[in-house]
Scaffold this motif. Structure first.
Motif, mmCIF file in Angstrom:
data_model
loop_
_atom_site.group_PDB
_atom_site.id
_atom_site.type_symbol
_atom_site.label_atom_id
_atom_site.label_comp_id
_atom_site.label_asym_id
_atom_site.label_seq_id
_atom_site.Cartn_x
_atom_site.Cartn_y
_atom_site.Cartn_z
ATOM 1 N N LEU A 36 96.166 64.610 138.291
ATOM 2 C CA LEU A 36 96.176 65.960 137.666
ATOM 3 C C LEU A 36 97.456 66.703 138.196
ATOM 4 C CD1 LEU A 36 92.519 66.639 138.688
ATOM 5 C CD2 LEU A 36 93.193 65.981 136.516
ATOM 6 N N GLU A 37 97.563 67.609 137.231
ATOM 7 C CA GLU A 37 98.627 68.608 137.680
ATOM 8 C C GLU A 37 98.051 69.391 138.935
ATOM 9 O OE1 GLU A 37 101.651 69.231 136.436
ATOM 10 O OE2 GLU A 37 101.370 67.417 135.132
ATOM 11 N N PRO A 38 99.041 69.836 139.687
ATOM 12 C CA PRO A 38 98.722 70.212 141.095
ATOM 13 C C PRO A 38 97.708 71.505 141.033
ATOM 14 C CG PRO A 38 101.003 69.747 141.306
ATOM 15 C CD PRO A 38 100.585 69.535 139.752
ATOM 16 N N ARG A 39 97.823 72.551 140.306
ATOM 17 C CA ARG A 39 96.825 73.442 140.023
ATOM 18 C C ARG A 39 95.565 73.239 139.829
ATOM 19 N NH1 ARG A 39 101.030 77.049 138.106
ATOM 20 N NH2 ARG A 39 99.872 77.506 136.239
ATOM 21 N N ASP A 40 95.573 72.099 138.519
ATOM 22 C CA ASP A 40 94.573 71.530 138.075
ATOM 23 C C ASP A 40 93.674 70.884 139.192
ATOM 24 O OD1 ASP A 40 94.825 72.482 135.748
ATOM 25 O OD2 ASP A 40 95.757 70.920 134.860
ATOM 26 N N ALA A 41 94.407 69.943 140.099
ATOM 27 C CA ALA A 41 93.802 69.236 141.075
ATOM 28 C C ALA A 41 93.071 70.323 142.229
ATOM 29 C CB ALA A 41 94.777 68.592 141.944
ATOM 30 N N LEU A 54 89.105 70.151 142.905
ATOM 31 C CA LEU A 54 88.665 70.199 144.503
ATOM 32 C C LEU A 54 87.760 71.502 144.579
ATOM 33 C CD1 LEU A 54 88.757 69.005 147.383
ATOM 34 C CD2 LEU A 54 90.660 70.383 147.841
ATOM 35 N N ALA A 55 88.075 72.495 144.426
ATOM 36 C CA ALA A 55 87.338 73.811 144.582
ATOM 37 C C ALA A 55 85.866 73.586 143.862
ATOM 38 C CB ALA A 55 87.947 75.143 143.985
ATOM 39 N N GLN A 56 85.852 73.176 142.741
ATOM 40 C CA GLN A 56 84.817 73.085 142.015
ATOM 41 C C GLN A 56 83.763 72.073 142.686
ATOM 42 O OE1 GLN A 56 86.413 72.604 138.013
ATOM 43 N NE2 GLN A 56 85.096 74.300 137.254
ATOM 44 N N THR A 59 89.610 79.437 152.910
ATOM 45 C CA THR A 59 89.597 80.547 152.110
ATOM 46 C C THR A 59 88.478 79.903 150.854
ATOM 47 O OG1 THR A 59 91.352 81.743 152.600
ATOM 48 C CG2 THR A 59 90.558 82.005 150.540
ATOM 49 N N LEU A 60 88.969 78.696 150.270
ATOM 50 C CA LEU A 60 88.502 78.089 149.245
ATOM 51 C C LEU A 60 86.813 78.074 149.653
ATOM 52 C CD1 LEU A 60 89.909 75.244 147.373
ATOM 53 C CD2 LEU A 60 87.641 75.230 147.900
ATOM 54 N N VAL A 61 86.688 77.516 150.867
ATOM 55 C CA VAL A 61 85.044 76.988 151.007
ATOM 56 C C VAL A 61 84.372 78.368 151.164
ATOM 57 C CG1 VAL A 61 83.672 76.019 152.883
ATOM 58 C CG2 VAL A 61 85.681 75.035 152.190
ATOM 59 N N GLY A 62 85.192 79.298 151.715
ATOM 60 C CA GLY A 62 84.346 80.595 151.986
ATOM 61 C C GLY A 62 83.803 81.382 150.696
ATOM 62 N N MET A 68 91.283 83.631 140.480
ATOM 63 C CA MET A 68 91.904 84.243 141.739
ATOM 64 C C MET A 68 92.692 83.170 142.677
ATOM 65 S SD MET A 68 88.610 86.733 142.865
ATOM 66 C CE MET A 68 89.336 87.309 144.450
ATOM 67 N N LEU A 69 92.326 82.150 142.718
ATOM 68 C CA LEU A 69 92.693 81.078 143.664
ATOM 69 C C LEU A 69 94.312 80.593 142.813
ATOM 70 C CD1 LEU A 69 89.999 78.738 144.503
ATOM 71 C CD2 LEU A 69 91.462 80.130 145.903
#
Length: 214
Positions: free
Chosen positions: A86-91, A95-97, A166-169, A205-206
């Protein structure tokens, strides 16, 4: 330990330990450390109290083992994601989802974390295994961030641990506090449409933070 207990240990040691952990997870998540009872855990695990003490030593040590197991399961799921194609921002979005979905799908885990926060984390601080469980996830994020920075798709200097927290929060707050949020605001984020909307907002936002400055 009785002869019967020893036969049980020899016959299925991992199965017995696993059943105790599973029963204890439910008890601790629902009733907390103080409210959970050793006899109830043993009964739910189809064993006896002697076996519980044989494997874990004490109720408190069993509680720590449950927390370690839940954190390890959470980290293992994310660290095994294949993001290399995956492209980095897609990756990062993938992961976030995945993390946010795991939080919604694991009310027991949320109950345990909330309970341990009431104890100010003092039982987790006794664990010798806990911090090692998070390392693969942080390494995964570091790899993606560095790959993105090298190709100019992600700003440089993003701290992987700060970003992970931050992501988990973002996901944790909504999932853990969904009942009080609903009572306070009238919006139930457990409803799929509202959950998807705020997930999309968080992803935007991320991504906006990760984009290099123009």
């Amino acid at each position: 330990m009785t002869e019967t207990d020893l036969k049980i240990v020899k016959r299925d040691p991992e199965g017995t330990r696993r059943r105790i952990l599973e029963a204890a997870s439910e008890q601790f998540a629902t009733l907390g450390l103080a409210g959970a009872r050793v006899d109830a855990i043993a009964k739910a695990a189809a064993t006896n109290e002697r076996m519980l003490y044989y494997y874990f030593g004490s109720k408190e040590q069993l509680y720590v083992a449950v927390l370690e197991s839940m954190y390890a399961e959470f980290a293992e799921k994310e660290s095994h994601l294949d993001l290399s194609g995956l492209e980095p921002r897609d990756a990062i979005a993938t992961l976030a989802q995945s993390i946010w979905s795991h939080l919604w799908d694991s009310p027991r885990w949320l109950g345990l974390i909330n309970g341990e926060n009431l104890h100010q984390g003092r039982y987790l601080q006794t664990s010798e295994k806990l911090r090692a469980t998070i390392s693969p996830v942080i390494d995964l994020i570091r790899t993606v961030l560095e790959r993105g920075a090298a190709t100019g798709q992600i700003r440089s200097g993003v701290d992987p641990l700060d970003f992970y927290v931050t992501l988990v929060g973002m996901g944790y707050y909504i999932a853990s506090n969904r009942f009080t949020i609903s009572a306070f605001t009238g919006r139930d984020y457990a409803r799929q449409p509202d959950r998807e909307n705020i997930c999309e907002m968080h992803l935007v936002m991320l991504d906006a933070y990760l984009r290099p400055a123009p």
